[in-house]
Design an enzyme around this catalytic site. Structure first.
Site, PDB file in Angstrom:
ATOM      1  N   PHE A 104      86.615   6.158  10.129  1.00  0.00           N
ATOM      2  CA  PHE A 104      86.849   5.228   9.018  1.00  0.00           C
ATOM      3  C   PHE A 104      86.041   3.948   9.165  1.00  0.00           C
ATOM      4  CE2 PHE A 104      90.890   7.450  10.112  1.00  0.00           C
ATOM      5  CZ  PHE A 104      90.800   8.443   9.149  1.00  0.00           C
TER       6      PHE A 104
ATOM      7  N   ILE B  90      83.393  13.329  11.345  1.00  0.00           N
ATOM      8  CA  ILE B  90      84.580  12.545  11.695  1.00  0.00           C
ATOM      9  C   ILE B  90      85.794  13.042  10.916  1.00  0.00           C
ATOM     10  CG2 ILE B  90      83.298  10.525  12.412  1.00  0.00           C
ATOM     11  CD1 ILE B  90      83.826   9.264   9.688  1.00  0.00           C
TER      12      ILE B  90
ATOM     13  N   THR C  62      85.056  14.606   7.955  1.00  0.00           N
ATOM     14  CA  THR C  62      84.484  14.600   6.619  1.00  0.00           C
ATOM     15  C   THR C  62      84.029  15.979   6.174  1.00  0.00           C
ATOM     16  OG1 THR C  62      82.600  13.846   7.885  1.00  0.00           O
ATOM     17  CG2 THR C  62      83.737  12.212   6.589  1.00  0.00           C
TER      18      THR C  62
ATOM     19  N   ILE D  79      79.195  18.006  -6.434  1.00  0.00           N
ATOM     20  CA  ILE D  79      80.216  18.251  -5.419  1.00  0.00           C
ATOM     21  C   ILE D  79      79.833  19.531  -4.678  1.00  0.00           C
ATOM     22  CG2 ILE D  79      82.685  18.571  -4.995  1.00  0.00           C
ATOM     23  CD1 ILE D  79      81.866  15.835  -6.278  1.00  0.00           C
TER      24      ILE D  79
ATOM     25  N   PRO E  82      83.877  21.660  -2.889  1.00  0.00           N
ATOM     26  CA  PRO E  82      85.014  21.066  -3.603  1.00  0.00           C
ATOM     27  C   PRO E  82      86.285  21.016  -2.762  1.00  0.00           C
ATOM     28  CG  PRO E  82      83.905  22.710  -4.967  1.00  0.00           C
ATOM     29  CD  PRO E  82      83.296  22.808  -3.600  1.00  0.00           C
TER      30      PRO E  82
ATOM     31  N   GLN F 245      88.870  14.821   1.049  1.00  0.00           N
ATOM     32  CA  GLN F 245      88.381  13.467   1.301  1.00  0.00           C
ATOM     33  C   GLN F 245      88.996  12.490   0.307  1.00  0.00           C
ATOM     34  OE1 GLN F 245      86.900  12.695   4.229  1.00  0.00           O
ATOM     35  NE2 GLN F 245      85.002  12.014   3.308  1.00  0.00           N
TER      36      GLN F 245
ATOM     37  N   LYS G 288      76.532  12.243  -4.250  1.00  0.00           N
ATOM     38  CA  LYS G 288      76.653  10.799  -4.006  1.00  0.00           C
ATOM     39  C   LYS G 288      77.551  10.434  -2.835  1.00  0.00           C
ATOM     40  CE  LYS G 288      75.706   9.327  -8.749  1.00  0.00           C
ATOM     41  NZ  LYS G 288      76.294   8.697  -9.941  1.00  0.00           N
ATOM     42  N   GLY G 289      78.231  11.414  -2.233  1.00  0.00           N
ATOM     43  CA  GLY G 289      79.071  11.081  -1.086  1.00  0.00           C
ATOM     44  C   GLY G 289      80.510  10.877  -1.494  1.00  0.00           C
TER      45      GLY G 289
ATOM     46  N   GLU H  33      84.080   7.148   0.660  1.00  0.00           N
ATOM     47  CA  GLU H  33      84.605   5.832   0.296  1.00  0.00           C
ATOM     48  C   GLU H  33      85.210   5.791  -1.104  1.00  0.00           C
ATOM     49  OE1 GLU H  33      83.430   3.931   3.072  1.00  0.00           O
ATOM     50  OE2 GLU H  33      81.973   5.476   3.574  1.00  0.00           O
TER      51      GLU H  33
END
Ligand code: FES
Ligand code: FES
Lengths: 172, 757
Positions: free
Chosen positions: B259, B484, B486, B648, B651, B657, B720-721, B724
C-alpha cells in the site's frame, strides 16, 4: 546495575509432545515459546502467519484439538499432548486442495495472501462450531480475522461456497 | 482467432483476445492457500540469529545512556548495536537516498547519532541466538534521554507552513492560478467556505516489515526482504554500506501487502544488513506490529476550500489550500490540490499546497497518495455547493463536467466518467432520491445516499523484461517487479501468453529478485502500464523471431505465408486460413539448432502521445449509510463504484483490487486515525486493537462496475492501473451520505459517532 538485568538469564528449556498435522513431534523449547513461533521458527511450518503477536489479527489461526485458536497466544509447553492442524496439514500432502482452500482460489478471496491461511483455518473451525448459517453469521463469526487487503466480500463468498463440502468432511 | 491479432504491434483488439479481459484465477493462488508461499521472514537458514529492535520513548532529545554492556552479558545475546558502536555507513545524504525519496532531503539513518528525530525511532538492535532470547534481552534495554521540546501538532503549527522547496518522482506541483478565484468567489450566487481535516493514517499491511539477511561464506548477502522494490533496496544497501551490486541480492517473491509502505527501503533492512555484516552471521530482523507505526504514514492534512457557483449552478471559483505534515529532514510530497482544478470545468482556480515540518517520521505514499486526501475534501465541498444551489449532487457534477484537462489545457486521453455516473447511479437506484437530508428512513435508522467522483493519474515508467523460450516450448518471462497482492504474477502471465501464443500453463513469470532485469518499484498503479507493456513488446519480438526462423526451415512448413497470414497460438505458428500448415515453437527451435531463444526489451513510456494529453482513470462512487439516530452508530450498507480505468486485463483480480480499495475508503471514512499524544509526541494507538481498520462484519454490499474505455495513448496495453482509483472518492461519498442521512456535515475524518451526537 539494573536488578532485572543482573539476574537475567533465560529459563531452562522444557520438553513437549505435540501431534502436528498428524505427525508426532517431541520438542525441546523455552517455556515462553509460543505455538506460533514454534511452528514458524523451529519446524519451518511458515504457512501460519504472524500479523501482530498479540491476539489482535487472527493471521496465526490454527486448529488446536480441532478448535480455532490464535497460536500467538498459546505457549507451546502448555499444550503437551495436543493435536495441531495448520494450513499445511489441511489437505493431505500431494492430494487435492481442501474445499475451503479451493473456494478461496475460485472466489479470489485474497490478494497478498498473508491473512489467508488464518482465514481458511478459522473458516474450517467456524463451520465445525456449527453456528454459521447466513452470510451475516459468517461476517460476524469471521471478524476475528483481519484482512488489510479488504478481501472480505470474496472471503464470505468462498466460505459460503465451501460450507457444505467442509461440513461433509468434518462429519466423516 | 482473428487476423487482426496476428498482425504484430497493432493495438490490442479486445474481442480477439484469448486471455486478456477474461477473469483468471491467480497463478500464485495454490501457493497462497496452502502456506507454500514464502514471505520475507519465512526463509529459514541454518544458524540464523534474530535481531529485535528497541524503539525510542521520546520524540526529541539526546540519548545519554544505553545499558548495552549489561544486555550483551546475557547468555545467548550476540550483540547490541546502538549509535555508540554502530559501524560507519556512507557519509553523504545522497548515498542514503533511494528512487523514491525527495531529491534534496536527509533520509533517516538508524543508530547514526545520539540525537533523536521522532518518537519510536529505532535506537538499538539486540541480536540473539534465538528470537526468544533477543526479545527478552530487548525488553531489558534501558535508554536514558536528555529530552528536548518537540512539535508534532499540525493544527498548532499551521502558521509555520511553507511551500515545497524540493521535488520527488510522482509529485506534480500545484498548477499556476487561472482567472481570479477571489473576485469570482465574492460575486457568486452560491458559496461554500470550509475546512476539512484528516488524521495521519498508517498503512499496516498484514505482514510486518522483515529482513532475513543471509551472510554467505564469501561475504555475499542474500536478503529476503519485504519490499515493493527489490532493486531499490539493493541499490540502497550497496550505496549505504559501500557494497558492490554483485555481492547483494534482494529477493521478495511474496509480499504480505504494501500500500506504499514498502516503496522505500525500511529501517529493519538497514539494521539487518548492519548486524549481518558486523557479526558475519545471518540475521533476521522483523518489526513488531507496534513498530509498523514508526515509519511511513499518510500525512495528516488540513484543507481550506472555497467554492462558488453562479446562478445557473455552474462552478465559477475554486480555491483549495492544503497543509500537510512532513518530517524535519525530508519533504514528503504528494499531489493533493491539483485534482480540484481538473475534475470540473471552472474558469477561476487557485490551488496551494504547503508543508509543515514536525518531529515525526517522514510520511510516505499510502494508497492513492494525495488524491485520497485532496478529493475527500474537494468532493465534500462540491456536495455542499450543490446543496447551496439546491441541485441534486449528481446533476451538479454532470452539469460541470470537464471535457478537457484545464490544469494542462489538454484533451484527456480518454474519459468515460459520464458512463460511470450513468451506470453506477442506475445500479444504485439514485433516481428519485429526495434532495432534503433526513428524508429517508428504515425503521428507526436514518438512511443517506451520497455520491462522489474519483480520479487518479494513469502513469507509465520505463521497464525492462526478459523472455526465454526453451526447447520444451516453455516460456519464462521476468522482470524485477513485485506482486504485493495486486495480481502481478497472474496478469503478466496472461499478457505473455496473449502476445507470445504460448499456452498459459507453459508460461511462468518471475519477479521479486534484484538480479532480474530492471523494473521500477511497484506503486502508483503503473505496473501493468510499465512492465506489462514491456512484456507485450518482448513477446511480439519473440513471435517475429520465431516466424523468421520458421521461414528458414526445410520443407517450409508455413508454405511461404506472410506474417499477416499466420496466427500464434498454443505454442504453434499456424497459417490462419489453412491451419494444417503449422509448426510448433519447439520444432522451430530444434530446426534452428537452438536450445533456447532469449530476448530482452526495454519499454519507454509513450511520451510523445502522452505529452499532448491528460491521462487519468476516473470513478463514480455511490454510498448508502444507515445511522442509528439515538446512538449515532453508522453503517456503510452499500457502495456501488463504476470505474473507467482503460482496458481491464484480468477482471477477477481487478475487481478484487477495487473491492479492497473500497474497503480502504470505508476505513478512511469511518475508522482510521493515528491518535497522537502531542504531550509525548507519540502515536498512542499503535496496535491492531486500537488503530481501527474494518473487520468482516463492517463490510456489507459492494458492487464494482467496469465501464468500457478505449485508450491508445496511455500505453501499449490501454490499461490505466487498478491499485489506487478504487479508494479515491469513497470517503467523500460516505461523508456526503452521512450528511444526507443526518443533516450533519462532518468535515473531519474519521466520521465517528461522537461527531454526530
Ligand atoms: S498474530 Fe496472532 S492474532 Fe495476530
Ligand atoms: S489478503 Fe492481504 S491481508 Fe488478506
Amino acid at each position: 546495575m539494573n536488578l532485572a538485568t543482573a539476574n537475567a538469564s533465560p529459563p531452562a528449556t522444557q520438553f513437549v509432545t505435540l501431534t502436528i498435522n498428524g505427525q508426532q513431534r517431541h520438542l525441546e523449547v523455552a517455556p515462553w515459546t509460543t505455538l506460533l513461533d514454534l511452528l514458524r521458527e523451529y519446524l519451518d511450518l511458515t504457512g501460519t502467519k504472524k500479523g501482530c503477536d498479540h491476539g489482535q489479527c487472527g493471521a496465526c489461526t490454527v486448529l488446536l484439538d480441532s478448535k480455532r485458536v490464535n497460536s500467538c497466544l498459546v505457549l507451546a509447553v502448555a499444550k503437551d499432548g495436543s493435536q495441531v492442524t495448520t494450513i499445511e496439514g489441511l489437505a493431505a500432502p500431494g492430494s487435492e486442495l481442501h474445499p475451503m482452500q479451493q473456494a478461496f482460489v475460485d472466489c479470489d478471496a485474497f490478494q497478498c495472501g498473508y491473512c489467508t491461511p488464518g482465514q481458511i483455518c478459522s473458516a474450517v473451525g467456524m463451520i465445525r462450531e456449527g453456528h454459521a448459517e447466513t452470510a451475516d453469521d459468517i461476517r460476524e463469526l469471521m471478524s476475528g480475522n483481519l484482512c488489510r487487503c479488504g478481501a472480505y466480500p470474496n472471503i464470505v463468498a468462498a466460505i459460503e461456497k465451501a460450507m457444505d463440502a467442509t461440513r461433509a468432511r468434518l462429519s466423516v | 482467432m482473428s487476423l487482426l491479432k496476428s498482425i504484430l504491434g497493432t493495438a490490442v483488439n479486445t474481442d480477439a483476445a484469448e486471455h486478456l479481459g477474461k477473469p483468471t484465477r491467480r497463478v500464485d493462488g495454490p501457493a497462497k492457500v496452502t502456506g507454500a508461499a514464502k514471505y520475507a521472514a519465512e526463509f529459514n537458514v541454518p544458524n540464523l540469529a534474530y535481531g529485535v529492535i528497541v524503539s525510542s520513548g521520546v520524540a526529541r532529545g539526546t540519548i545519554t545512556s544505553i545499558n548495552a554492556a549489561e544486555i550483551e552479558a546475557i547468555p545467548g545475546v550476540l550483540k547490541v548495536l546502538t549509535h555508540e558502536n554502530a559501524p560507519k555507513t556512507a557519509w553523504l545524504d545522497r548515498s542514503h537516498r533511494d528512487q523514491i525519496s525527495s531529491k534534496g532531503g536527509s533520509p533517516f539513518r538508524p543508530l547514526y547519532q545520539a540525537e533523536l528525530q521522532y518518537s519510536a525511532q529505532p535506537v538499538a538492535l539486540v541480536v540473539g541466538e534465538t528470537f526468544e532470547i533477543a526479545r527478552f534481552a530487548a525488553s531489558l534495554v534501558r535508554v536514558e534521554y536528555d529530552e528536548k521540546p518537540h512539535e508534532t501538532d499540525l493544527h498548532a503549527n499551521q502558521a509555520a507552513a511553507h511551500p515545497p522547496t524540493d521535488n520527488s518522482g510522482g509529485y506534480t506541483p500545484a498548477p499556476k492560478p487561472r482567472g481570479d478565484a477571489e473576485s469570482a468567489f465574492e460575486k457568486a450566487a452560491f458559496r461554500v467556505e470550509a475546512e476539512y481535516s484528516q488524521p495521519s493514517e498508517f498503512h499496516n499491511p498484514m505482514e510486518s516489515y522483515a529482513s532475513t539477511c543471509v551472510y554467505g561464506e564469501d561475504g555475499k548477502l542474500t536478503i529476503y526482504q519485504k519490499t515493493q522494490g527489490v532493486q531499490n533496496c539493493q541499490a540502497y544497501v550497496c550505496s549505504v554500506f559501500g557494497l558492490s551490486k554483485k555481492d547483494v541480492q534482494v529477493i521478495s517473491p511474496y509480499v504480505g501487502g504494501g500500500f506504499g509502505s514498502g516503496l522505500r527501503p525500511t529501517y529493519e533492512l538497514y539494521l539487518a544488513v548492519m548486524a549481518a555484516t558486523a557479526l558475519k552471521h545471518s540475521v533476521r530482523v522483523s518489526m513488531t506490529r507496534q513498530q509498523m507505526f514508526s515509519f511511513s504514514h499518510r500525512p495528516e492534512a488540513v484543507q481550506q476550500i472555497k467554492l462558488a457557483a453562479n446562478g445557473d449552478g455552474l462552478l465559477d471559483s475554486v480555491t483549495h489550500h492544503a497543509f500537510e505534515e512532513t518530517s524535519r529532514k525530508e519533504e514528503f510530497l504528494e499531489t493533493v490540490v491539483n485534482w480540484s482544478g481538473l475534475l470540473y470545468t471552472c474558469p477561476n482556480v487557485s490551488l496551494v499546497h504547503q508543508l509543515v515540518n514536525l518531529d515525526v517520521a517522514s510520511p510516505e505514499s499510502m494508497r492513492a497518495p494525495g488524491a485520497a486526501t485532496g478529493i475527500f475534501a474537494f468532493e465534500s465541498a462540491i456536495d455542499e455547493l450543490a446543496y447551496q444551489a439546491k441541485t441534486d449532487p449528481l446533476e451538479f457534477r454532470r452539469k460541470n463536467y470537464a471535457e478537457k484537462d484545464q490544469n494542462l489545457d489538454k484533451p484527456f486521453s480518454s474519459k468515460e466518467l459520464r458512463a460511470c455516473y450513468d451506470q453506477a447511479s442506475e445500479r444504485f437506484g439514485w433516481q428519485g432520491r429526495p434532495l432534503e437530508p433526513r428524508s429517508l428512513r428504515k425503521g428507526s435508522d436514518l438512511i443517506g445516499w451520497g455520491v462522489s467522483t474519483g480520479c487518479w493519474e494513469a502513469m507509465q515508467q520505463k521497464a525492462e523484461v526478459k523472455a526465454v523460450l526453451t526447447a520444451d516450448g516453455k516460456l519464462t518471462v521476468s522482470s524485477a517487479t513485485s506482486d504485493i497482492g495486486t495480481g502481478t504474477y497472474t496478469v503478466m502471465t496472461m499478457i505473455a501468453a496473449e502476445f507470445s501464443g504460448v499456452a498459459m500453463e507453459n508460461v511462468s513469470f518471475e519477479l521479486g529478485d534484484s538480479s532480474l532485469v530492471y523494473s521500477p518499484v511497484e506503486g502508483g498503479s503503473w505496473t501493468v502500464a510499465s512492465v506489462g507493456s514491456a512484456v507485450k513488446s518482448v513477446c511480439e519480438e519473440l513471435r517475429a523471431k520465431l516466424f523468421k526462423l520458421a521461414g528458414k526451415m526445410d520443407g517450409r512448413p508455413l508454405g511461404g505465408a506472410e506474417l499477416a497470414d499466420v496466427t500464434f497460438v498454443n505454442g504453434e505458428v499456424r497459417v490462419t486460413k489453412d491451419p494444417v500448415k503449422s509448426v510448433t515453437y519447439a520444432e522451430v527451435l530444434e530446426a534452428a539448432g537452438l536450445d533456447k531463444l532469449e530476448l530482452d526489451t526495454t519499454e519507454q513510456p509513450q511520451l510523445i502521445k502522452r505529452a499532448t494529453h491528460g491521462c487519468y482513470s476516473h470513478s463514480a462512487v455511490f454510498a448508502e449509510v444507515s445511522v442509528d439516530e439515538d446512538l449515532g452508530t453508522i453503517h456503510v450498507t452499500r457502495v456501488v463504484s463504476a470505474i473507467a480505468g482503460g482496458r481491464i486485463l484480468n477482471p477477477m483480480a481487478a475487481r478484487s483490487q477495487i473491492l479492497g480499495a473500497i474497503v480502504w475508503g470505508i476505513s478512511m471514512a469511518m475508522a482510521e486515525e493515528g491518535l497522537m499524544d502531542h504531550g509525548l509526541g507519540r502515536c498512542m494507538n499503535h496496535s491492531y486493537a486500537e488503530y481501527h481498520v474494518p473487520v468482516n462484519a463492517d463490510i456489507h454490499d459492494i458492487e464494482v462496475i467496469f465501464v468500457p474505455e478505449h485508450d491508445e495513448i496511455v500505453n501499449a496495453l490501454g490499461a490505466k492501473g487498478m491499485g489506487e482509483i478504487g479508494i479515491v472518492g469513497v470517503a467523500s461519498a460516505v461523508a456526503n451520505a452521512v450528511w444526507h442521512a443526518t443533516g450533519k456535515r462532518v468535515r473531519s475524518l474519521p466520521i465517528t459517532l461522537d461527531k454526530l451526537l
